[in-house]
Scaffold this motif. Structure first.
Motif, PDB file in Angstrom:
ATOM      1  N   ALA A  40      -1.601   7.869   5.109  1.00 43.54           N
ATOM      2  CA  ALA A  40      -1.173   8.206   5.994  1.00 43.54           C
ATOM      3  C   ALA A  40      -0.739   9.681   7.240  1.00 43.54           C
ATOM      4  O   ALA A  40      -0.238   9.175   8.282  1.00 43.54           O
ATOM      5  CB  ALA A  40       0.765   8.679   4.612  1.00 43.54           C
ATOM      6  N   ALA A  41      -1.540  10.287   6.712  1.00 44.04           N
ATOM      7  CA  ALA A  41      -2.449  11.073   8.062  1.00 44.04           C
ATOM      8  C   ALA A  41      -2.810  10.686   9.001  1.00 44.04           C
ATOM      9  O   ALA A  41      -2.715  11.380   9.942  1.00 44.04           O
ATOM     10  CB  ALA A  41      -3.097  12.687   6.743  1.00 44.04           C
ATOM     11  N   TRP A  42      -3.509  10.120   8.720  1.00 44.16           N
ATOM     12  CA  TRP A  42      -3.965   9.776   9.838  1.00 44.16           C
ATOM     13  C   TRP A  42      -4.534   8.895  10.721  1.00 44.16           C
ATOM     14  O   TRP A  42      -4.797   8.472  11.771  1.00 44.16           O
ATOM     15  CB  TRP A  42      -5.761   9.256   9.336  1.00 44.16           C
ATOM     16  N   LEU A  43      -3.770   7.792   9.610  1.00 40.16           N
ATOM     17  CA  LEU A  43      -3.640   5.964   9.751  1.00 40.16           C
ATOM     18  C   LEU A  43      -2.295   5.614  10.303  1.00 40.16           C
ATOM     19  O   LEU A  43      -2.189   4.879  10.727  1.00 40.16           O
ATOM     20  CB  LEU A  43      -4.676   5.161   8.863  1.00 40.16           C
ATOM     21  N   GLY A  44      -1.020   5.861   9.560  1.00 44.85           N
ATOM     22  CA  GLY A  44       0.214   5.664   8.979  1.00 44.85           C
ATOM     23  C   GLY A  44       0.352   5.797  10.753  1.00 44.85           C
ATOM     24  O   GLY A  44       2.129   4.779  10.027  1.00 44.85           O
ATOM     25  N   TRP A  45       0.894   6.468  11.195  1.00 43.53           N
ATOM     26  CA  TRP A  45       1.544   6.452  12.087  1.00 43.53           C
ATOM     27  C   TRP A  45       1.494   5.494  13.340  1.00 43.53           C
ATOM     28  O   TRP A  45       2.220   6.150  14.488  1.00 43.53           O
ATOM     29  CB  TRP A  45       1.519   8.324  12.128  1.00 43.53           C
ATOM     30  N   ASP A  46       0.380   5.436  13.362  1.00 47.29           N
ATOM     31  CA  ASP A  46      -0.060   4.410  14.094  1.00 47.29           C
ATOM     32  C   ASP A  46      -0.077   3.198  14.343  1.00 47.29           C
ATOM     33  O   ASP A  46      -1.609   2.180  13.594  1.00 47.29           O
ATOM     34  CB  ASP A  46      -1.515   4.910  14.946  1.00 47.29           C
ATOM     35  N   GLN A  47       0.985   2.866  14.335  1.00 44.66           N
ATOM     36  CA  GLN A  47       1.024   1.343  14.407  1.00 44.66           C
ATOM     37  C   GLN A  47       1.018  -0.207  15.228  1.00 44.66           C
ATOM     38  O   GLN A  47       1.731  -0.769  14.695  1.00 44.66           O
ATOM     39  CB  GLN A  47       2.409   1.441  13.409  1.00 44.66           C
TER      40      GLN A  47
ATOM     41  N   TRP B 100      -0.683  -2.900   5.472  1.00 42.59           N
ATOM     42  CA  TRP B 100      -0.771  -3.954   5.152  1.00 42.59           C
ATOM     43  C   TRP B 100      -0.194  -5.182   5.058  1.00 42.59           C
ATOM     44  O   TRP B 100      -0.260  -6.537   5.757  1.00 42.59           O
ATOM     45  CB  TRP B 100      -2.490  -4.566   5.695  1.00 42.59           C
ATOM     46  N   SER B 101       0.721  -4.997   3.993  1.00 36.55           N
ATOM     47  CA  SER B 101       1.425  -6.323   3.571  1.00 36.55           C
ATOM     48  C   SER B 101       2.459  -6.940   4.168  1.00 36.55           C
ATOM     49  O   SER B 101       2.693  -8.116   3.669  1.00 36.55           O
ATOM     50  CB  SER B 101       1.936  -5.788   1.815  1.00 36.55           C
ATOM     51  N   ASP B 102       2.934  -6.353   5.407  1.00 34.83           N
ATOM     52  CA  ASP B 102       3.945  -7.355   5.926  1.00 34.83           C
ATOM     53  C   ASP B 102       3.055  -7.932   6.986  1.00 34.83           C
ATOM     54  O   ASP B 102       4.178  -8.888   7.471  1.00 34.83           O
ATOM     55  CB  ASP B 102       4.894  -6.275   6.755  1.00 34.83           C
TER      56      ASP B 102
ATOM     57  N   ALA C 259      -3.262   2.109  -0.605  1.00 30.21           N
ATOM     58  CA  ALA C 259      -2.116   2.243   1.007  1.00 30.21           C
ATOM     59  C   ALA C 259      -2.970   1.319   1.924  1.00 30.21           C
ATOM     60  O   ALA C 259      -1.853   0.809   2.984  1.00 30.21           O
ATOM     61  CB  ALA C 259      -3.363   3.487   1.122  1.00 30.21           C
ATOM     62  N   ALA C 260      -3.740   0.766   1.415  1.00 27.34           N
ATOM     63  CA  ALA C 260      -4.131  -0.652   2.916  1.00 27.34           C
ATOM     64  C   ALA C 260      -2.969  -1.723   2.701  1.00 27.34           C
ATOM     65  O   ALA C 260      -2.869  -1.935   3.132  1.00 27.34           O
ATOM     66  CB  ALA C 260      -5.878  -0.853   2.770  1.00 27.34           C
ATOM     67  N   TYR C 261      -2.687  -2.106   1.044  1.00 23.64           N
ATOM     68  CA  TYR C 261      -2.475  -3.348   0.482  1.00 23.64           C
ATOM     69  C   TYR C 261      -1.142  -2.625   1.001  1.00 23.64           C
ATOM     70  O   TYR C 261       0.008  -3.262   1.874  1.00 23.64           O
ATOM     71  CB  TYR C 261      -2.289  -2.818  -0.788  1.00 23.64           C
TER      72      TYR C 261
ATOM     73  N   SER D  10       2.353 -11.437   7.697  1.00 24.94           N
ATOM     74  CA  SER D  10       2.468 -13.037   7.507  1.00 24.94           C
ATOM     75  C   SER D  10       1.813 -13.908   6.949  1.00 24.94           C
ATOM     76  O   SER D  10       1.842 -14.957   6.360  1.00 24.94           O
ATOM     77  CB  SER D  10       3.488 -13.527   8.948  1.00 24.94           C
ATOM     78  N   SER D  11       0.362 -13.780   8.123  1.00 22.69           N
ATOM     79  CA  SER D  11      -0.440 -14.676   8.012  1.00 22.69           C
ATOM     80  C   SER D  11      -1.307 -14.553   6.778  1.00 22.69           C
ATOM     81  O   SER D  11      -2.257 -15.668   6.037  1.00 22.69           O
ATOM     82  CB  SER D  11      -1.540 -14.536   8.647  1.00 22.69           C
ATOM     83  N   GLY D  12      -1.069 -13.270   5.778  1.00 22.84           N
ATOM     84  CA  GLY D  12      -1.568 -13.151   4.773  1.00 22.84           C
ATOM     85  C   GLY D  12      -2.955 -12.406   4.696  1.00 22.84           C
ATOM     86  O   GLY D  12      -4.142 -12.728   3.847  1.00 22.84           O
ATOM     87  N   LEU D  13      -3.843 -12.401   5.768  1.00 26.74           N
ATOM     88  CA  LEU D  13      -5.127 -13.363   5.940  1.00 26.74           C
ATOM     89  C   LEU D  13      -5.553 -10.864   5.820  1.00 26.74           C
ATOM     90  O   LEU D  13      -6.310 -10.788   5.760  1.00 26.74           O
ATOM     91  CB  LEU D  13      -5.527 -12.947   7.407  1.00 26.74           C
ATOM     92  N   PHE D  14      -4.422 -10.568   5.767  1.00 25.42           N
ATOM     93  CA  PHE D  14      -4.659  -9.026   5.656  1.00 25.42           C
ATOM     94  C   PHE D  14      -4.778  -9.072   3.876  1.00 25.42           C
ATOM     95  O   PHE D  14      -5.880  -7.827   3.449  1.00 25.42           O
ATOM     96  CB  PHE D  14      -2.893  -8.118   5.016  1.00 25.42           C
ATOM     97  N   VAL D  15      -5.159  -9.417   2.911  1.00 27.19           N
ATOM     98  CA  VAL D  15      -5.392  -9.880   1.881  1.00 27.19           C
ATOM     99  C   VAL D  15      -6.963  -9.395   2.093  1.00 27.19           C
ATOM    100  O   VAL D  15      -8.172  -8.630   0.845  1.00 27.19           O
ATOM    101  CB  VAL D  15      -5.578 -11.061   1.060  1.00 27.19           C
ATOM    102  N   ILE D  16      -7.836 -10.143   2.983  1.00 29.33           N
ATOM    103  CA  ILE D  16      -9.145 -10.109   3.079  1.00 29.33           C
ATOM    104  C   ILE D  16      -9.453  -8.686   3.634  1.00 29.33           C
ATOM    105  O   ILE D  16     -10.386  -8.597   2.502  1.00 29.33           O
ATOM    106  CB  ILE D  16      -9.712 -11.326   3.608  1.00 29.33           C
TER     107      ILE D  16
END
Length: 131
Positions: free
Chosen positions: A27-34, A92-94, A87-89, A96-102
């Motif tokens: 969250a500190a390093w990656l969470g704020w840049d979306q 990235w879970s939003d 954290a990755a789940y 819609s393609s479902g490829l986030f699981v990979i």
């Protein structure tokens, strides 16, 4: 008897501590840049910059190295892997393609292998304990 009971509790605490630390660092390093960066040619990159990922890896490296040096290898490997995977789940879970699981699977495997290697090297170079 006391040290026999103390060791499993300390291992469990290290697993839980690193499982909580990993998503906090995410969250500190990656969470704020979306947002993705759009270049003049229409290509996109991101959402993370290289320095953000390097910062995450280096801060986790310090935590994993410290835990492995203190003989909390289970916490270093399992806690960090579980925390980063969660954290990755969540992040990235939003998709819609479902490829986030990979991607989440790759984060899990990469974190497991990376923390196992760092822990093994740390244990190998650590001075032997005196009886």
């Amino acid at each position: 008897m006391r040290t026999e009971l103390h060791r499993p509790v300390a291992q469990l605490v290290s697993i839980l501590a690193l499982a909580a630390l990993a998503p906090a660092l995410w969250a500190a390093w990656l969470g704020w840049d979306q947002h993705r960066d759009v270049h003049p040619d229409g290509s996109t990159t991101g959402p993370y910059q290289a320095w953000q990922v390097i910062g995450l890896v280096l801060t986790l490296l310090a935590a994993v190295g410290w835990a492995a040096y203190r003989d909390y290898v289970a916490g270093a490997v399992l806690g960090t892997t579980a925390g980063l995977t969660a954290a990755a789940y969540v992040d990235w879970s939003d998709d819609s393609s479902g490829l986030f699981v990979i991607g989440v699977g790759l984060v899990m495997v990469g974190t497991f292998v990376g923390t196992a290697v760092v822990s093994a090297v740390t244990q190998a170079v650590r001075p032997a304990e005196q009886p």
